[in-house]
Design an enzyme around this catalytic site. Structure first.
Site, PDB file in Angstrom:
ATOM      1  N   GLY A 269       1.025  -1.204  -0.082  1.00 35.19           N
ATOM      2  CA  GLY A 269      -0.125  -0.150  -0.192  1.00 35.19           C
ATOM      3  C   GLY A 269       0.753   1.189   0.092  1.00 35.19           C
ATOM      4  CB  CYS A 270       0.346   4.542   1.852  1.00 35.07           C
ATOM      5  SG  CYS A 270       1.394   5.862   1.926  1.00 35.07           S
ATOM      6  CG  PHE A 271       5.938   4.827  -0.973  1.00 32.98           C
ATOM      7  CD1 PHE A 271       5.361   5.845  -0.731  1.00 32.98           C
ATOM      8  CD2 PHE A 271       6.252   4.386  -2.453  1.00 32.98           C
ATOM      9  CE1 PHE A 271       5.499   7.024  -1.496  1.00 32.98           C
ATOM     10  CE2 PHE A 271       5.859   5.576  -3.361  1.00 32.98           C
ATOM     11  CZ  PHE A 271       5.839   6.941  -2.978  1.00 32.98           C
TER      12      PHE A 271
END
EC number: 1.8.4.11
Length: 444
Positions: free
Chosen positions: A44-46
């Site tokens: 997902g969001c890094f």
């Protein structure tokens, strides 16, 4: 995508992405050596992924990037733009996933340990999304550079799937494939949560622990996988209940505990949990994407949530106050309003007890300091020590001293120098923003 952009807006110290859009992404060819190895993971969001994977002992660096797509040169806005085209059926290209390249020292940790952290730190069953971030660019992925890595990735996937099955989760959707078209993300994405200390901690995944292997078999499963137990709705207050969703090693969760929970006196019951799911039998409006997230449930359903905590206590209490107070109370508490004389609550209250903040439950005045002032508002000659703060008020063409609750910051009234001894003060307080708690011996 919407969740991430909202997060950027909320964080006052964040870098504004539109101002940084001109920074070019950098092509990079990850390499390993005899002393180091690497693997590329999509969670997902890094931002949160970078933080989570960096916590593993033996990990040397964690770099945010993009991988697994058809484009050989792309940046953040290229990925977002392509995702929009894919969504509207205007492109057949495979988009990149937001990923982190995890470089580690094989002498200090092994790939299996890194993969265990990967599985436990996100929800690999959600398909093309992670929490509120929706799109193929937020897919769960393991991108490998050798057959041995691919084999181990699939082996750990099978083991974790069994644990998820026991906990009631669905099928893992993680893409496991050879790495292709890796691109280093823009500089402002690197170490994002270190650069932005008011940022949010990522959630700890499903709450299901990776099963520990036994000496007899690397694939052996324990009788019951360690799971962060889901709260039982029947054990909670169905009428109104606060639940704090936390994560391990979350500094902002610890800050919330120290500044809010450690002195909790509100009448609303509150519990904490490391499991990111709603209590059994209850429901969340949407998936959680950051910690701490404080959710207010009524009749087993989410009615409001407060995401993230950076030390702004008044903002938190205002959020809760808007759910607990009536419109008339909110007008006084948050808009410096005043009730009409002789119309407010507690004007004739004479029982022994304590007048408390209606949101926090913190003590404000004792009844033995209350006196008849004839003003039409409850009046006191002395507050509980440390319970109020005073502020200069020049509204309505007058100069007065405003009185606020020290715990929540709500407006209470004003203080004047025409009271009785020993203080000669008159704390003229709006009765509608007071709650009276009688002493135990006087309760009926």
């Amino acid at each position: 995508m919407l969740s991430k952009l909202l997060t950027i807006f909320i964080l006052s110290t964040s870098l504004i992405l539109t101002a940084c859009a001109k920074e070019p992404a950098m092509n990079s060819s990850p390499t390993s050596s005899d002393k180091t190895d690497y693997i590329v993971l999509g969670m997902g969001c890094f931002w949160g992924a970078e933080k989570r994977m960096g916590e593993v002992p033996g990990v040397i660096t964690v770099e945010s990037g993009y991988a697994g797509g058809d484009q050989k040169n792309a940046g953040y806005y290229d990925v977002l733009g392509l995702e929009k085209e894919i969504r509207y059926g205007k492109s057949d290209l495979r988009n990149h996933a937001e990923v982190v390249k995890v470089t580690f020292d094989p002498q200090k940790t092994d790939l299996e340990t890194v993969l265990i952290k990967f599985w436990e730190s996100h929800d690999p069953t959600q398909g093309d999304r992670q929490g509120n971030d929706i799109g193929t660019n937020y897919r769960s992925a393991i991108y490998t550079h050798s057959d041995a890595q691919t084999a181990l990735a699939k082996k750990t996937e099978a083991i974790y799937q069994k644990a998820l099955n026991k906990a009631g989760f669905g099928k893992i959707t993680t893409e496991i494939a050879p790495l292709r078209n890796y691109i280093t993300a823009e500089e402002y994405h690197q170490d994002y949560l270190k650069k932005n200390p008011n940022g949010y901690c990522g959630l700890g995944g499903t709450g299901v622990k990776y099963p520990v292997s036994t000496p007899d078999s690397a694939n052996a499963m324990p009788e019951k996988s360690p799971v962060t137990k889901r709260l039982e709705g029947t054990d909670l207050n169905n009428e109104r209940q606060l639940v704090v969703f936390e994560a391990e090693d979350c500094a902002f969760c610890k800050k919330f505990k120290a500044e809010i929970l450690s002195t909790w006196q509100s009448e609303v019951p509150i519990v904490t949990t490391l499991n990111p799911n709603a209590p059994e039998g209850w429901s969340l409006e949407k998936a959680l994407f950051a910690t701490p997230t404080i959710v207010l449930f009524e009749q087993g359903k989410e009615v409001s949530r407060y995401t993230g905590y950076n030390g702004d206590k008044e903002r938190f209490w205002k959020w809760l106050g808007f759910r607990l107070l009536t419109p008339d109370q909110r007008r006084i508490a948050f808009e410096q309003g005043t009730e009409y004389a002789f119309t407010g609550s507690h004007l004739d209250e004479k029982r022994p007890g304590t007048f408390v903040d209606p949101i926090t439950g913190a003590a404000l005045f004792r009844s033995d300091t209350k006196f008849e002032s004839g003003s039409g508002w409850p009046s006191f000659f002395n507050p509980v020590e440390g319970a109020i703060t005073e502020h200069k008020d020049t509204s309505h063409g007058m100069t007065r001293i405003e009185v606020r609750s020290a715990s929540s910051g709500i407006h209470l009234g004003h203080v004047f120098n025409d009271g009785p001894p020993p203080t000669h003060k008159r704390y003229c307080i709006n009765g509608n923003v007071l709650k009276f708690v009688p002493d135990e011996q006087t309760e009926q």
